[in-house]
Design a protein around this motif. Structure first.
Motif, short mmCIF file in Angstrom:
data_model
loop_
_atom_site.label_atom_id
_atom_site.label_comp_id
_atom_site.label_asym_id
_atom_site.label_seq_id
_atom_site.Cartn_x
_atom_site.Cartn_y
_atom_site.Cartn_z
N VAL A 187 0.85 -1.18 0.00
CA VAL A 187 0.00 0.00 0.00
C VAL A 187 0.89 1.24 0.00
CG1 VAL A 187 -1.91 -1.13 1.19
CG2 VAL A 187 -0.21 0.09 2.51
N GLU A 188 0.37 2.32 -0.57
CA GLU A 188 1.08 3.59 -0.57
C GLU A 188 0.24 4.62 0.18
OE1 GLU A 188 3.34 6.57 -3.68
OE2 GLU A 188 2.01 5.04 -4.47
N VAL A 189 0.89 5.40 1.04
CA VAL A 189 0.19 6.43 1.81
C VAL A 189 -0.08 7.62 0.90
CG1 VAL A 189 0.37 8.00 3.77
CG2 VAL A 189 1.25 5.66 3.97
N VAL A 190 -1.35 7.98 0.77
CA VAL A 190 -1.75 9.09 -0.09
C VAL A 190 -1.83 10.38 0.72
CG1 VAL A 190 -3.56 9.97 -1.61
CG2 VAL A 190 -2.97 7.54 -1.64
N THR A 191 -2.35 10.29 1.92
CA THR A 191 -2.38 11.40 2.86
C THR A 191 -1.87 10.89 4.20
OG1 THR A 191 -4.63 10.95 3.59
CG2 THR A 191 -4.39 12.47 1.73
N PRO A 192 -1.33 11.74 5.05
CA PRO A 192 -0.81 11.27 6.34
C PRO A 192 -1.89 10.52 7.13
CG PRO A 192 -0.12 13.52 5.92
CD PRO A 192 -1.12 13.17 4.86
N VAL A 193 -1.47 9.41 7.76
CA VAL A 193 -2.38 8.60 8.58
C VAL A 193 -1.71 8.34 9.93
CG1 VAL A 193 -3.46 7.46 6.60
CG2 VAL A 193 -1.47 6.42 7.68
N CYS A 194 -2.52 7.93 10.89
CA CYS A 194 -1.99 7.63 12.22
C CYS A 194 -1.28 6.28 12.22
CB CYS A 194 -3.11 7.65 13.25
SG CYS A 194 -4.33 6.34 13.01
N ASP A 195 -0.44 6.06 13.23
CA ASP A 195 0.28 4.79 13.34
C ASP A 195 -0.67 3.60 13.46
OD1 ASP A 195 2.73 6.05 13.19
OD2 ASP A 195 2.95 6.22 15.36
N GLU A 196 -1.82 3.82 14.05
CA GLU A 196 -2.81 2.75 14.25
C GLU A 196 -3.25 2.16 12.90
OE1 GLU A 196 -5.06 0.23 16.61
OE2 GLU A 196 -3.62 1.73 17.27
N ALA A 197 -3.37 3.00 11.88
CA ALA A 197 -3.83 2.55 10.56
C ALA A 197 -2.84 1.58 9.91
CB ALA A 197 -4.06 3.75 9.65
N LEU A 198 -1.58 1.63 10.34
CA LEU A 198 -0.56 0.81 9.69
C LEU A 198 -0.07 -0.36 10.55
CD1 LEU A 198 1.36 3.72 8.00
CD2 LEU A 198 -0.11 2.05 6.89
N LYS A 199 -0.85 -0.69 11.57
CA LYS A 199 -0.49 -1.87 12.37
C LYS A 199 -0.56 -3.10 11.47
CE LYS A 199 -1.39 -0.70 17.10
NZ LYS A 199 -2.23 -0.88 18.28
N GLY A 200 0.43 -3.96 11.57
CA GLY A 200 0.46 -5.16 10.73
C GLY A 200 1.14 -4.92 9.40
N PHE A 201 1.71 -3.71 9.21
CA PHE A 201 2.42 -3.37 7.98
C PHE A 201 3.85 -3.02 8.31
CE2 PHE A 201 -1.91 -2.83 6.70
CZ PHE A 201 -1.94 -3.09 5.33
N SER A 202 4.77 -3.33 7.41
CA SER A 202 6.17 -2.96 7.55
C SER A 202 6.52 -1.95 6.47
CB SER A 202 7.07 -4.18 7.39
OG SER A 202 6.78 -5.14 8.37
N ARG A 203 7.21 -0.88 6.86
CA ARG A 203 7.58 0.14 5.89
C ARG A 203 8.63 -0.40 4.93
NH1 ARG A 203 8.37 6.47 6.26
NH2 ARG A 203 9.22 6.74 4.19
N LEU A 204 8.44 -0.09 3.64
CA LEU A 204 9.42 -0.45 2.62
C LEU A 204 10.41 0.70 2.47
CD1 LEU A 204 7.03 -1.93 -0.08
CD2 LEU A 204 8.56 -3.19 1.43
N GLU A 205 11.67 0.40 2.66
CA GLU A 205 12.71 1.42 2.49
C GLU A 205 13.13 1.45 1.02
OE1 GLU A 205 13.46 3.52 4.84
OE2 GLU A 205 12.19 2.45 6.29
#
Length: 124
Positions: A16-34
Motif C-alpha cells: 500500500v502507498e500512503v496518499v495522505t498522512p495517517v496515524c500509526d494505528e492505521a498501519l499496524k500489521g504493515f512494515s515500511r518499505l525502504e
C-alpha cells in the motif's frame, strides 16, 4: 506517516502507498518499505530515467534488463515530477522492464520501482 511512503502487509504481502498522512494505528500489521538505491547484484533494480521530447522513459536495469519471469518481476514503475505529479505503470511477467510516460516536463524528476522479490528501489 509520510505521504508516498510504501508499506507491505505482514500477512498477505500486499503493498500500500500512503496518499495522505495517517496515524500509526492505521498501519499496524504493515512494515515500511525502504527505498534502496545501490544494487550490488547481477540483476539490476535501480531505475533510471531517460528524457524524451514528449516525456520520460523509466527503465529497470541499465546494463542488464531486470528479469520479467512469473517468479521474479517488476510489479510497477512510478515517475514523480516536481513533488506533486505522480504517474504509475503496472507491469506483468513477460513485459519489458520499462515504462513510457507521455507527460509535461518538470524541474525535479524521480523514479521508483517495486520488484516482487527485492522490494522498493529509487533512482539515485
Amino acid at each position: 506517516m509520510e505521504k508516498m511512503a510504501m508499506y507491505k502487509c505482514d500477512t498477505c504481502k500486499g503493498v500500500v502507498e500512503v496518499v495522505t498522512p495517517v496515524c500509526d494505528e492505521a498501519l499496524k500489521g504493515f512494515s515500511r518499505l525502504e527505498e534502496k538505491t545501490e544494487d550490488a547484484t547481477t540483476e539490476k533494480h535501480v531505475p533510471y530515467i531517460e528524457e524524451h521530447e514528449d516525456g520520460y522513459v523509466v527503465k529497470v536495469g541499465k546494463e542488464v534488463e531486470h528479469p520479467m519471469t512469473e517468479e521474479h518481476y517488476i510489479q510497477f514503475i512510478e515517475l514523480l515530477i516536481d513533488d506533486n505529479r505522480l504517474y504509475r505503470a503496472y507491469l506483468k511477467p513477460g513485459d519489458k522492464p520499462m515504462a513510457c510516460f507521455t507527460v509535461s516536463k518538470g524541474e525535479k524528476v524521480a523514479a521508483r520501482e517495486y520488484c516482487n522479490i527485492h522490494g522498493l528501489w529509487k533512482d539515485r
